[in-house]
Scaffold this motif. Structure first.
Motif, short mmCIF file in Angstrom:
data_model
loop_
_atom_site.label_atom_id
_atom_site.label_comp_id
_atom_site.label_asym_id
_atom_site.label_seq_id
_atom_site.Cartn_x
_atom_site.Cartn_y
_atom_site.Cartn_z
N ASP A 1 0.85 -1.19 0.00
CA ASP A 1 0.00 0.00 0.00
C ASP A 1 0.88 1.24 0.00
OD1 ASP A 1 -1.82 2.00 0.32
OD2 ASP A 1 -2.63 1.28 2.22
N GLN B 1 -0.37 4.33 -1.35
CA GLN B 1 -1.25 5.43 -1.75
C GLN B 1 -1.00 6.68 -0.91
OE1 GLN B 1 -5.45 4.69 -0.87
NE2 GLN B 1 -4.85 3.16 0.65
N ILE C 1 -1.20 -0.96 -4.47
CA ILE C 1 -2.03 0.25 -4.40
C ILE C 1 -1.13 1.47 -4.54
CG2 ILE C 1 -3.73 1.50 -3.04
CD1 ILE C 1 -4.27 -1.09 -1.50
N TYR D 1 -3.92 -0.77 -8.61
CA TYR D 1 -4.68 0.47 -8.47
C TYR D 1 -3.77 1.66 -8.74
CZ TYR D 1 -7.97 -2.65 -6.04
OH TYR D 1 -8.82 -3.67 -5.72
#
Length: 374
Positions: A102, A104, A126, A150
């Protein structure tokens, strides 16, 4: 007593001197303990892997044998959380057995060739809400198990090259993608969800063959610059969302290849006309959104859609509703009753609508009429 003392002395003399276990011995012991731990996890579903209650079999692990975690990040259960840290690049010491990363809400501008090198078990990545403008063509060369990627809310001008064939979900919402080149998704048979809304993409930006060979179930290209239904989208589609575009007409050829389509989103466009027979080529459709357009009449063919349950037509310019606009003449032809028909905010004289018009609805609450405001 003398005999006991003599025996004890002989035992001490015959004992071997103490020796510290070697590094390789500790490593082998740790690997064995990890294997035993994995076996225990399989047998005991109540075991808490974040806060283990069992004491490790060998507490003398050397520090360089323990899993690493990038500075400032949080790592547990093969998940690495590095969001909201102001990072300008991908951390270099991500554990190789990581399943999800992650990143982000950072300030990463570029994905380099070796940023994810060796992460052969990576399942999800992400990168939402960064400042990405460039992704190296070989960045995903070793991530052959990546399923979810993503990339939304960045500044990418094109879809990254050489994406993993294993991808099942790609979200590249709110970027600067203007073109989808031919063979962009070549060989990506596992890609089932493609979200690329809020990009400045028009019909000319989709090259012929861009979606060839794909098995996509869900495509969303909303908030773009489309003026018509894109041609040659995958025939396997179950959901197609084209809301908030500039589509003005729907032609009979637009939906012929989508026999399995179940949800269609065309709300908030500029549609004035839907050619006769356009919707009747969607035999399995269950939900249609046509709200906030410029329709002057109920689209033809709705009564032929056996499984249609939801139809949104509010905020158009519809003036009349016929008794057979929604329901078939033969009741048995309708397999699923309507659960929602919205017609409010249309200049319809609802007191003139015949009660039999809605004979194939679940209840009176399924129909929304009136509330038209000039």
């Amino acid at each position: 007593m003398k005999e006991y003392v003599l025996l004890l002395f002989l035992a001490l003399c015959s004992a071997k001197p103490f020796s510290r276990p070697s590094y390789m011995t500790l490593k082998n012991m740790m690997l064995e303990d990890m294997e035993d731990s994995d076996d225990d996890d399989d047998d005991d579903d109540d075991d808490n892997t974040l806060f283990p209650t069992r004491t490790p079999a060998n507490p003398f692990f050397p520090f360089d044998m323990l899993p690493t975690c990038p500075f400032g990040c949080q790592c547990y259960s093969r998940v690495v959380h590095c969001s909201d840290l102001g990072l300008t690049s991908v951390p270099s010491n991500i554990p190789l057995d990581t399943r999800m990363v992650d990143l982000q809400n950072n300030k990463i501008k570029e994905i380099k060739e070796n940023d994810f090198k060796g992460l052969t078990s990576l399942y999800g990545l992400i990168l939402n809400n960064n400042k990405l403008t460039k992704i190296h063509p070989k960045a995903f060369l070793t991530t052959k198990k990546l399923r979810r990627l993503y990339l939304s809310h960045n500044q990418l001008s094109e879809i990254p090259l050489n994406l993993p064939k294993s991808l099942a979900e790609l979200r590249i919402h709110d970027n600067k993608v203007k073109k989808i080149h031919k063979n962009t998704f070549k060989g990506m048979d596992a890609l089932h969800v493609l979200e690329m809304s809020a990009n400045p993409l028009d019909n000319n930006g989709i090259e012929t063959g861009a979606f060839e060979g794909m098995t996509v179930f869900h495509i969303r290209i909303a908030e773009a610059k489309l003026t018509s239904i894109p041609k040659e989208l995958p025939s396997t589609l179950l959901e197609l969302h084209l809301d908030y575009n500039k589509i003005s007409n729907v032609e009979q050829e637009d939906f012929k290849r989508y026999k399995d389509l179940q949800r269609l989103g065309l709300g908030n466009n500029r549609i004035t006309d839907i050619e006769n027979g356009s919707l009747s080529s969607l035999p399995r459709i269950r939900e249609i959104h046509l709200e906030n357009n410029k329709l002057k009449k109920i689209p033809s063919g709705l009564q032929e859609l056996k499984y249609l349950q939801i139809i949104f037509l509010h905020s158009n310019s519809i003036t009349k509703v016929g008794v057979n606009d929604f329901c078939p003449a033969v009741p048995k032809m309708k397999k699923s009753l309507y659960s929602a028909i919205s017609l409010f905010n249309n200049p319809v004289k609802y007191w003139e609508v015949q009660p039999a018009t809605f004979r194939c609805i679940l209840s009176r609450m399924s129909v929304q009429l009136g509330n038209f405001r000039k």
